[in-house]
Design an enzyme around this catalytic site. Structure first.
Site, short mmCIF file in Angstrom:
data_model
loop_
_atom_site.label_atom_id
_atom_site.label_comp_id
_atom_site.label_asym_id
_atom_site.label_seq_id
_atom_site.Cartn_x
_atom_site.Cartn_y
_atom_site.Cartn_z
N LYS A 1 59.75 6.50 21.81
CA LYS A 1 59.86 7.86 21.28
C LYS A 1 60.18 8.85 22.41
O LYS A 1 59.67 8.69 23.52
CB LYS A 1 58.48 8.18 20.66
CG LYS A 1 58.47 9.37 19.74
CD LYS A 1 57.17 9.38 18.94
CE LYS A 1 56.30 10.57 19.28
NZ LYS A 1 55.15 10.76 18.42
N LYS B 1 45.95 4.83 25.94
CA LYS B 1 45.69 5.88 26.93
C LYS B 1 44.69 5.44 27.97
O LYS B 1 44.74 5.90 29.11
CB LYS B 1 45.20 7.16 26.24
CG LYS B 1 46.31 7.91 25.53
CD LYS B 1 45.95 9.37 25.31
CE LYS B 1 47.10 10.10 24.64
NZ LYS B 1 46.77 11.50 24.35
N LYS C 1 57.33 13.85 26.45
CA LYS C 1 57.22 14.58 27.72
C LYS C 1 56.79 13.66 28.85
O LYS C 1 56.96 14.00 30.01
CB LYS C 1 56.28 15.78 27.55
CG LYS C 1 55.03 15.49 26.75
CD LYS C 1 54.50 16.75 26.03
CE LYS C 1 53.38 16.40 25.06
NZ LYS C 1 53.04 17.43 24.12
#
Ligand code: TRP
Length: 331
Positions: free
Chosen positions: A197, A115, A200
């Protein structure tokens, strides 16, 4: 709550729409667990602000997510369902636990490394200490089991380490939690890149719980496949087809053998829309029920208020013990 039952805690960030991946990989499983365990299911809005959110959207998504949890079959009478920021003990315990967590441990977290690359211009202290808040979520309720995806295993391991360390210094305070990763939980991959995966953050390959039937059909018709034509499960060589088969089985309840037989001798032109239709039918009642509940603001408010009250009661027991043990003066 029944003290003999094992306790479960899990949560999803309201940082985007709930997806078919969150349903098949997590929520469907939570629904199955609610009969056998004491469960707390949280909407972790405090985790969501570790990266920048639009305030109005975050507020709307948090409440909608609760409506969608209920529409998926989670019963607010059986489970404690609440919004993280409504229970201030999460932040309070996170502060204490942060003082029992090493900088080096947090630096090793894979998700932080990823991240901080994605948000290179905004690497906040909150993003760094995110796993400590997650540890507080889990340890506040003395959870035994934490259903999460593989990507969260490291955070649950860290939670265990922090708990063990605290228990070692101050005698038994926290239950040591375990990650609970369902073997059969369908791991749904992105429709346009089956090596990642469904998420969103990749909207094209991602089906949302609230997508209209036409949108769902379009996404499945565009799903990537491979160059031969057989509808066969082969994760290595046919990842796209295998992902669609997994989704088909999870949506219809069929076994892989049955699914392959359904499409024996048929091409992708028949197969892809058939998977789309199975998903449309799976999600239709969930979407309709979500819409009904989302319109009932008073009901939703009563659910999250009650949830926060019940959670807070349990959280206080742990937090006051912790405050006493570390040497804070009682109020
Ligand atoms: N970190 C989790 C995720 O991104 C969400 C989460 C926050 C969580 N607190 C939790 C999951 C506690 C399980 C238990 O998926």
């Amino acid at each position: 709550m029944d003290e003999r039952k094992k306790r479960i805690f899990s949560g999803i960030q309201p940082s985007g729409e709930l997806t078919l991946g969150s349903y098949m990989g997590a929520i469907k499983n939570w629904v199955a667990l609610q009969e056998e365990y004491d469960c707390l299911y949280c909407i972790v809005d405090m985790h969501a602000i570790t990266v920048r959110q639009d305030p109005a959207l975050l507020r709307r998504r948090s409440v909608n997510q609760l409506a969608q949890y209920i529409a998926c079959g989670l019963d607010p009478e059986k489970n404690i369902m609440f919004i993280q920021s409504h229970v201030p003990q999460h932040a309070e315990l996170a502060w204490v636990l942060g003082c029992y967590t090493q900088f080096g441990e947090l630096s090793r977290m894979t998700q932080f490394k990823m991240k901080s690359q994605q948000h290179a211009d905004n690497i906040t202290a909150g993003l760094f200490t995110y796993p400590v808040l997650m540890a507080a979520d889990i340890l506040l309720y003395q959870a035994d089991l934490v259903p999460v995806g593989e990507d969260q295993r490291q955070h649950v391991e860290l939670t265990r380490d922090i708990a063990q360390r605290f228990n070692g210094v101050y005698s038994d305070t926290f239950t040591l939690p375990e990650a609970f990763i369902p073997k059969m939980g369908a791991r749904v991959m992105s429709l346009d890149d089956p090596s990642t995966k469904m998420s969103k953050s990749l909207p094209d390959g991602c089906v949302n719980l609230m997508d209209a039937p036409e949108v769902i059909m379009k996404k499945f018709k565009r799903a990537v496949t491979d160059c031969d034509t057989a509808v066969k499960f082969d994760k290595e060589n046919k990842p796209g087809i295998s992902n669609l088969l997994t989704i088909y089985c999870a949506a219809t309840g069929k076994t892989m053998d049955q699914a392959e037989q359904d499409f024996a001798g048929q091409g992708y032109g028949v197969f892809k829309p058939a998977v789309g239709e199975a998903v449309v039918e799976l999600l239709r009642p969930i979407r309709e029920e979500s819409e009904r509940i989302m319109a009932d603001k008073a009901y939703l408010e009563s659910v999250y208020r009650t949830g926060a009250e019940r959670a807070s009661y349990l959280a206080n027991k742990t937090l006051s013990k912790v405050y006493r043990k570390v040497g804070f003066v009682g109020r």
